[in-house]
Design a protein around this motif. Structure first.
Motif, short mmCIF file in Angstrom:
data_model
loop_
_atom_site.label_atom_id
_atom_site.label_comp_id
_atom_site.label_asym_id
_atom_site.label_seq_id
_atom_site.Cartn_x
_atom_site.Cartn_y
_atom_site.Cartn_z
N SER A 120 -4.60 9.96 13.72
CA SER A 120 -4.44 9.05 12.57
C SER A 120 -4.39 7.58 12.98
O SER A 120 -3.91 6.75 12.21
N ARG A 121 -4.85 7.25 14.17
CA ARG A 121 -4.95 5.84 14.55
C ARG A 121 -5.91 5.17 13.61
O ARG A 121 -6.99 5.69 13.32
N THR A 122 -5.55 3.98 13.13
CA THR A 122 -6.36 3.31 12.13
C THR A 122 -6.88 1.97 12.62
O THR A 122 -6.35 1.36 13.54
N TYR A 123 -7.92 1.53 11.96
CA TYR A 123 -8.52 0.20 12.20
C TYR A 123 -8.83 -0.38 10.83
O TYR A 123 -9.28 0.33 9.92
N TYR A 124 -8.61 -1.70 10.70
CA TYR A 124 -8.95 -2.41 9.47
C TYR A 124 -9.71 -3.68 9.79
O TYR A 124 -9.37 -4.40 10.73
N ASP A 125 -10.69 -3.95 8.95
CA ASP A 125 -11.33 -5.26 9.03
C ASP A 125 -10.32 -6.31 8.59
O ASP A 125 -9.47 -6.04 7.74
N ASP A 126 -10.43 -7.49 9.15
CA ASP A 126 -9.47 -8.55 8.82
C ASP A 126 -9.43 -8.85 7.33
O ASP A 126 -8.38 -9.25 6.80
N SER A 127 -10.54 -8.69 6.67
CA SER A 127 -10.62 -9.06 5.25
C SER A 127 -9.77 -8.15 4.35
O SER A 127 -9.49 -8.52 3.21
N VAL A 128 -9.35 -6.98 4.87
CA VAL A 128 -8.61 -6.04 4.02
C VAL A 128 -7.23 -5.71 4.58
O VAL A 128 -6.47 -4.97 3.96
N LYS A 129 -6.91 -6.24 5.75
CA LYS A 129 -5.61 -5.94 6.35
C LYS A 129 -4.48 -6.34 5.42
O LYS A 129 -4.48 -7.42 4.84
N GLY A 130 -3.53 -5.45 5.29
CA GLY A 130 -2.38 -5.71 4.43
C GLY A 130 -2.62 -5.35 2.98
O GLY A 130 -1.68 -5.34 2.18
N ARG A 131 -3.85 -5.07 2.61
CA ARG A 131 -4.17 -4.72 1.22
C ARG A 131 -4.70 -3.30 1.09
O ARG A 131 -4.40 -2.62 0.10
N PHE A 132 -5.48 -2.84 2.05
CA PHE A 132 -6.05 -1.50 2.01
C PHE A 132 -5.33 -0.61 3.01
O PHE A 132 -4.88 -1.07 4.07
N THR A 133 -5.25 0.68 2.67
CA THR A 133 -4.63 1.65 3.56
C THR A 133 -5.50 2.89 3.63
O THR A 133 -5.81 3.49 2.59
N ILE A 134 -5.87 3.26 4.84
CA ILE A 134 -6.63 4.48 5.05
C ILE A 134 -5.67 5.57 5.51
O ILE A 134 -4.75 5.31 6.29
N SER A 135 -5.88 6.78 5.02
CA SER A 135 -5.02 7.90 5.39
C SER A 135 -5.85 9.18 5.33
O SER A 135 -7.01 9.16 4.89
N GLN A 136 -5.24 10.26 5.75
CA GLN A 136 -5.98 11.52 5.74
C GLN A 136 -5.05 12.69 5.44
O GLN A 136 -3.84 12.62 5.65
N ASP A 137 -5.65 13.74 4.94
CA ASP A 137 -5.00 15.03 4.83
C ASP A 137 -5.90 16.00 5.58
O ASP A 137 -6.93 16.45 5.06
N SER A 138 -5.53 16.27 6.83
CA SER A 138 -6.40 17.08 7.67
C SER A 138 -6.50 18.52 7.17
O SER A 138 -7.49 19.19 7.44
N ALA A 139 -5.50 18.98 6.45
CA ALA A 139 -5.53 20.35 5.95
C ALA A 139 -6.70 20.58 4.99
O ALA A 139 -7.22 21.70 4.89
N VAL A 140 -7.09 19.53 4.30
CA VAL A 140 -8.22 19.65 3.36
C VAL A 140 -9.37 18.75 3.77
O VAL A 140 -10.31 18.54 3.00
N GLN A 141 -9.30 18.25 5.01
CA GLN A 141 -10.39 17.45 5.58
C GLN A 141 -10.81 16.33 4.61
O GLN A 141 -12.00 16.17 4.30
N THR A 142 -9.83 15.59 4.18
CA THR A 142 -10.07 14.53 3.21
C THR A 142 -9.46 13.23 3.71
O THR A 142 -8.34 13.20 4.21
N VAL A 143 -10.24 12.17 3.58
CA VAL A 143 -9.79 10.83 3.94
C VAL A 143 -9.68 10.01 2.67
O VAL A 143 -10.52 10.14 1.76
#
Length: 131
Positions: A56-79
């Motif tokens: 679950s290591r994440t990366y964000y473009d500078d333009s969205v840092k602090g506003r967008f959040t990426i996450s996952q549910d690996s049990a259902v293979q969904t991001v």
């Protein structure tokens, strides 16, 4: 055949929020990079946020840092991508991408994956932001 199915786009006012989902099927999920890219009319596609599925290591473009959040549910293979504090300049077609390669760590998700020519792609979901 790998499929990435996106949902959750829509039209919001500036300052609003949306949550995008990307479900992967027929895909070996572990040790992969997955992420969200966007393309606005007349502009090149750009990487917005990525996640390494095994840590679950994440990366964000500078333009969205602090506003967008990426996450996952690996049990259902969904991001997921949570878009907060949306701005008119965030309006674009958002695409889910998944790596064709396996990676031993998450570093690749912030460089190689962003420029790989052989990623799997979803069909895209439109995000519209009005001022």
């Amino acid at each position: 055949q790998v499929q990435l199915v996106e949902s959750g786009g829509g039209s919001v006012q500036a300052g609003g929020s949306l949550r995008l989902s990307c479900a992967a099927s027929d895909y070996t999920y572990r040790r992969r990079c997955m992420g969200w890219f966007r393309q606005a009319p007349g502009k090149e596609r750009e990487g917005v946020a990525t996640i390494y599925t095994s840590s679950s290591r994440t990366y964000y473009d500078d333009s969205v840092k602090g506003r967008f959040t990426i996450s996952q549910d690996s049990a259902v293979q969904t991001v997921y991508l949570l878009l907060n504090s949306l701005k008119p300049e965030d309006a674009a077609m958002y695409y889910c991408a998944a790596s064709t390669r396996f990676y031993s760590g998450g570093t690749a998700c912030s460089n190689e994956f962003l420029f790989a020519a052989d990623n799997y792609w979803g069909q895209g979901t439109q995000v519209t932001v009005s001022s």
